[in-house]
Design a protein around this motif. Structure first.
Motif, PDB file in Angstrom:
ATOM      1  N   HIS A 132       0.848  -1.184   0.000  1.00  0.00           N
ATOM      2  CA  HIS A 132       0.000   0.000   0.000  1.00  0.00           C
ATOM      3  C   HIS A 132       0.891   1.243   0.000  1.00  0.00           C
ATOM      4  O   HIS A 132       2.115   1.169   0.179  1.00  0.00           O
ATOM      5  CB  HIS A 132      -0.944   0.006   1.204  1.00  0.00           C
ATOM      6  CG  HIS A 132      -0.244  -0.147   2.522  1.00  0.00           C
ATOM      7  ND1 HIS A 132       0.484   0.872   3.110  1.00  0.00           N
ATOM      8  CD2 HIS A 132      -0.147  -1.212   3.376  1.00  0.00           C
ATOM      9  CE1 HIS A 132       0.984   0.463   4.257  1.00  0.00           C
ATOM     10  NE2 HIS A 132       0.638  -0.802   4.434  1.00  0.00           N
ATOM     11  N   CYS A 133       0.249   2.384  -0.156  1.00  0.00           N
ATOM     12  CA  CYS A 133       0.983   3.641  -0.302  1.00  0.00           C
ATOM     13  C   CYS A 133       1.758   4.034   0.947  1.00  0.00           C
ATOM     14  O   CYS A 133       2.728   4.782   0.866  1.00  0.00           O
ATOM     15  CB  CYS A 133       0.026   4.758  -0.703  1.00  0.00           C
ATOM     16  SG  CYS A 133      -1.305   5.053   0.510  1.00  0.00           S
ATOM     17  N   ASP A 139       6.882   3.468  -2.055  1.00  0.00           N
ATOM     18  CA  ASP A 139       7.140   4.811  -2.585  1.00  0.00           C
ATOM     19  C   ASP A 139       6.650   4.938  -4.026  1.00  0.00           C
ATOM     20  O   ASP A 139       5.986   5.907  -4.384  1.00  0.00           O
ATOM     21  CB  ASP A 139       8.638   5.106  -2.520  1.00  0.00           C
ATOM     22  CG  ASP A 139       8.982   6.465  -3.090  1.00  0.00           C
ATOM     23  OD1 ASP A 139       8.735   7.470  -2.397  1.00  0.00           O
ATOM     24  OD2 ASP A 139       9.475   6.529  -4.237  1.00  0.00           O
ATOM     25  N   HIS A 140       7.001   3.967  -4.859  1.00  0.00           N
ATOM     26  CA  HIS A 140       6.562   3.997  -6.250  1.00  0.00           C
ATOM     27  C   HIS A 140       6.770   2.622  -6.872  1.00  0.00           C
ATOM     28  O   HIS A 140       7.420   1.750  -6.285  1.00  0.00           O
ATOM     29  CB  HIS A 140       7.294   5.071  -7.056  1.00  0.00           C
ATOM     30  CG  HIS A 140       8.730   4.761  -7.336  1.00  0.00           C
ATOM     31  ND1 HIS A 140       9.744   4.952  -6.430  1.00  0.00           N
ATOM     32  CD2 HIS A 140       9.345   4.260  -8.456  1.00  0.00           C
ATOM     33  CE1 HIS A 140      10.903   4.598  -6.943  1.00  0.00           C
ATOM     34  NE2 HIS A 140      10.696   4.158  -8.177  1.00  0.00           N
ATOM     35  N   THR A 160       1.197   7.247  -4.542  1.00  0.00           N
ATOM     36  CA  THR A 160       2.206   6.300  -5.026  1.00  0.00           C
ATOM     37  C   THR A 160       2.107   6.201  -6.547  1.00  0.00           C
ATOM     38  O   THR A 160       1.167   5.602  -7.073  1.00  0.00           O
ATOM     39  CB  THR A 160       2.013   4.899  -4.405  1.00  0.00           C
ATOM     40  OG1 THR A 160       2.233   4.975  -2.998  1.00  0.00           O
ATOM     41  CG2 THR A 160       2.977   3.892  -5.018  1.00  0.00           C
ATOM     42  N   GLU A 168      -1.371   7.209 -12.228  1.00  0.00           N
ATOM     43  CA  GLU A 168      -1.834   7.323 -10.849  1.00  0.00           C
ATOM     44  C   GLU A 168      -3.111   6.513 -10.687  1.00  0.00           C
ATOM     45  O   GLU A 168      -4.051   6.654 -11.479  1.00  0.00           O
ATOM     46  CB  GLU A 168      -2.087   8.783 -10.497  1.00  0.00           C
ATOM     47  CG  GLU A 168      -0.840   9.663 -10.570  1.00  0.00           C
ATOM     48  CD  GLU A 168      -1.182  11.128 -10.411  1.00  0.00           C
ATOM     49  OE1 GLU A 168      -1.531  11.532  -9.282  1.00  0.00           O
ATOM     50  OE2 GLU A 168      -1.112  11.859 -11.417  1.00  0.00           O
ATOM     51  N   TRP A 206      -3.513   3.404  -3.011  1.00  0.00           N
ATOM     52  CA  TRP A 206      -2.377   3.878  -3.806  1.00  0.00           C
ATOM     53  C   TRP A 206      -2.254   5.401  -3.882  1.00  0.00           C
ATOM     54  O   TRP A 206      -1.457   5.896  -4.672  1.00  0.00           O
ATOM     55  CB  TRP A 206      -2.464   3.307  -5.223  1.00  0.00           C
ATOM     56  CG  TRP A 206      -2.335   1.815  -5.248  1.00  0.00           C
ATOM     57  CD1 TRP A 206      -3.297   0.912  -5.587  1.00  0.00           C
ATOM     58  CD2 TRP A 206      -1.186   1.053  -4.881  1.00  0.00           C
ATOM     59  NE1 TRP A 206      -2.822  -0.370  -5.462  1.00  0.00           N
ATOM     60  CE2 TRP A 206      -1.522  -0.311  -5.037  1.00  0.00           C
ATOM     61  CE3 TRP A 206       0.105   1.387  -4.443  1.00  0.00           C
ATOM     62  CZ2 TRP A 206      -0.627  -1.335  -4.757  1.00  0.00           C
ATOM     63  CZ3 TRP A 206       0.995   0.368  -4.166  1.00  0.00           C
ATOM     64  CH2 TRP A 206       0.634  -0.979  -4.331  1.00  0.00           C
TER      65      TRP A 206
END
Length: 496
Positions: free
Chosen positions: A207-208, A212-213, A335, A326, A332
């Motif tokens: 999860h966010c 980070d990404h 992230t 996104e 998310w």
């Protein structure tokens, strides 16, 4: 673990049976199924094309060409002889109008020998999907157990995709339509779901708040070669992003499905597509990069640029795309997902990189000045199937604590038999069993085009040419800048 049960005998009718896809991918996959004991006695492969072959001609052609496309160590002359005896050929000009009727009648005669399951594989141009299905219906060739397999691309935009879906859907029920994406048949892609959903180590941080990404990369060293005419009408966005990369994004970003059944998994993927932030012209300008390779060098050899491979006429077709996506769900928020794909790059690779958030506090923060580097989960799809988790450890030796990063590495290919199934082999086996889990549903395809179309529209409206990058590089500088603006960098394995 025991081998999967063998599907019952069936007839596999391949439209485009003498074409590149059939010879390089489908027939090798069926040969491997033969090798694995997964083709029942009596199963037939009926190739359909405009070529004037009889069965003997076609078998000779396949026997001569097939060995070049088999994995190392799988070729056996005796097995090849057994396999080609399953092969037949029927000459049909599927877009030839009334004069093609004799060929359709020949196909009807060939299929009339049995009432077993029929699988119609359309390894043909997408514009022919509707006419082929109409021809099958017109000649009463669709039984209750018949299935149809559609290769990508399903159209070139939302309108054309809907047209194909409507034409095919007028003949086949949705649960009999298998839209294939061979990336979803890769061992490491399927392991991604298992890794995430069965291990508390990962699901608890998926999860966010912890990630980070995400980066998804599919890079190719090859140019367009003999596919130049097709590729110039498609480009990297339609050829790779709309299907392969978007599907991988869905598998990473989806919520845990309600069950392991096909519709629960496909519902979860659809929800991701519907939650993607939509593009407008300004958003495209800021977060999407398109590029095109120029002449350069790969493995010490000079290679031409895209326009040279294409020929004399001008083109603004992209051979590289990088974008920032996104997913607007609570899981998310904040992230980003970075996607990139391109031809004539410095490596042949496909990977998903999950970068976790770096620790901002901790007892060892002062050791390196900035704290330990972020952990990364790296799922490699090709050239091999691997999962690596980078962790920080103490560098061996006296003299204080020095931090360094090491990978915890798992090879998913298996060092011994049974050999992991090839992607097409696995997916064809699922078609024969009637399992649609790894195939795209109608609404998935249309949702993906709904997200992609505004990018194409913005490019047409803005004009201009793609950013240039030298063949053998890692893409245009604008793609590097796309992440640099967010304080991030692309994951890049060292060249061996």
């Amino acid at each position: 673990m025991p081998a999967p049960s063998r599907p019952p005998a069936c007839d596999i009718a391949v439209f485009g049976g003498t074409g590149d896809l059939a010879i390089r991918k489908l027939l090798p996959a069926l040969y491997l199924s033969e090798r694995a004991g997964q083709l029942a006695s009596g199963t037939r492969v009926i190739a359909i094309s405009r070529a004037g072959f009889d069965d003997v001609d076609y078998r000779v052609k396949v026997a001569g060409e097939l060995p070049r496309f088999l994995p190392a160590g799988t070729f056996s002359p005796a097995l090849l002889d057994t396999f080609v005896r399953r092969l037949h050929h029927v000459s049909v000009d599927v877009d030839g109008g009334p004069g093609s009727e004799p060929g359709w009648l020949d196909l009807a005669v060939a299929l009339a020998r049995s009432n077993r399951t029929r699988v119609f594989y359309l390894a043909a141009a997408p514009a022919l999907y509707g006419p082929i299905c109409a021809g099958l219906a017109r000649h009463d060739l669709i039984t209750d157990a018949a299935r149809v397999v559609l290769e990508k691309p399903i159209g070139h935009d939302l309108a054309s995709a809907r047209k194909i879906n409507d034409e095919v859907g007028a003949v086949f029920r949705e649960d009999r339509i298998f839209r294939i994406d061979h990336y979803l048949g890769k061992e490491s892609v399927q392991n991604l779901l298992v890794l995430r959903l069965t291990n508390a180590l990962f699901e608890s941080v998926w999860h966010c708040g912890a990630i980070d990404h995400v980066q998804i990369t599919v890079s190719e060293t090859l140019g367009v070669g003999g596919r130049a005419d097709y590729y110039d009408r498609s480009g990297a966005l339609r050829d790779m992003v709309q299907n392969h990369l978007v599907q991988l994004l869905c598998l990473v970003a989806m919520e845990p499905p309600e069950g392991a059944d096909p519709e629960s998994i496909r519902d979860a993927k659809l929800a991701v597509l519907q939650a993607l932030r939509r593009f407008d012209a300004e958003h495209v300008r800021q977060t999407v990069v398109r590029g095109r390779y120029t002449a350069g060098a790969l493995d010490g050899d000079s290679v031409p640029g895209y326009l040279e491979e294409l020929g004399a006429h001008p083109s603004d077709t992209e051979t590289f795309v990088a974008l920032k996506a996104e997913v607007l769900t609570p899981r998310w928020v904040g992230t980003p997902f970075y996607l990139r794909t391109g031809k004539r790059l410095d490596r042949h690779a496909a990977e998903i990189v999950i970068e976790f958030r770096a620790l901002t506090t901790g007892v060892f923060r002062g050791v390196s000045g900035t704290g330990p580097p972020p952990n990364r989960l790296i799922v490699t799809l090709q050239p091999d199937a691997r999962v690596r988790l980078t962790v920080t450890t103490k560098e061996p030796g006296p003299g204080g604590v020095r931090l360094h990063t090491i990978p915890l590495d798992a090879d998913l290919t298996g060092a011994s038999e049974p050999r992991p199934a090839d992607a097409y082999e696995r997916l064809l086996s699922d078609v024969l069993r009637g399992d649609p889990t790894l195939f795209m549903r109608c609404d998935e395809v249309e949702a993906a085009w709904t997200w992609i179309d505004p990018i194409q529209d913005a490019w047409r409206g803005a004009g201009g040419s793609p950013h240039e990058y030298s063949a053998g590089s890692n893409g245009p500088a604008a793609a590097t800048a796309l992440l640099a603006r967010d304080g991030r960098t692309w994951h890049q394995e060292p060249l061996s």
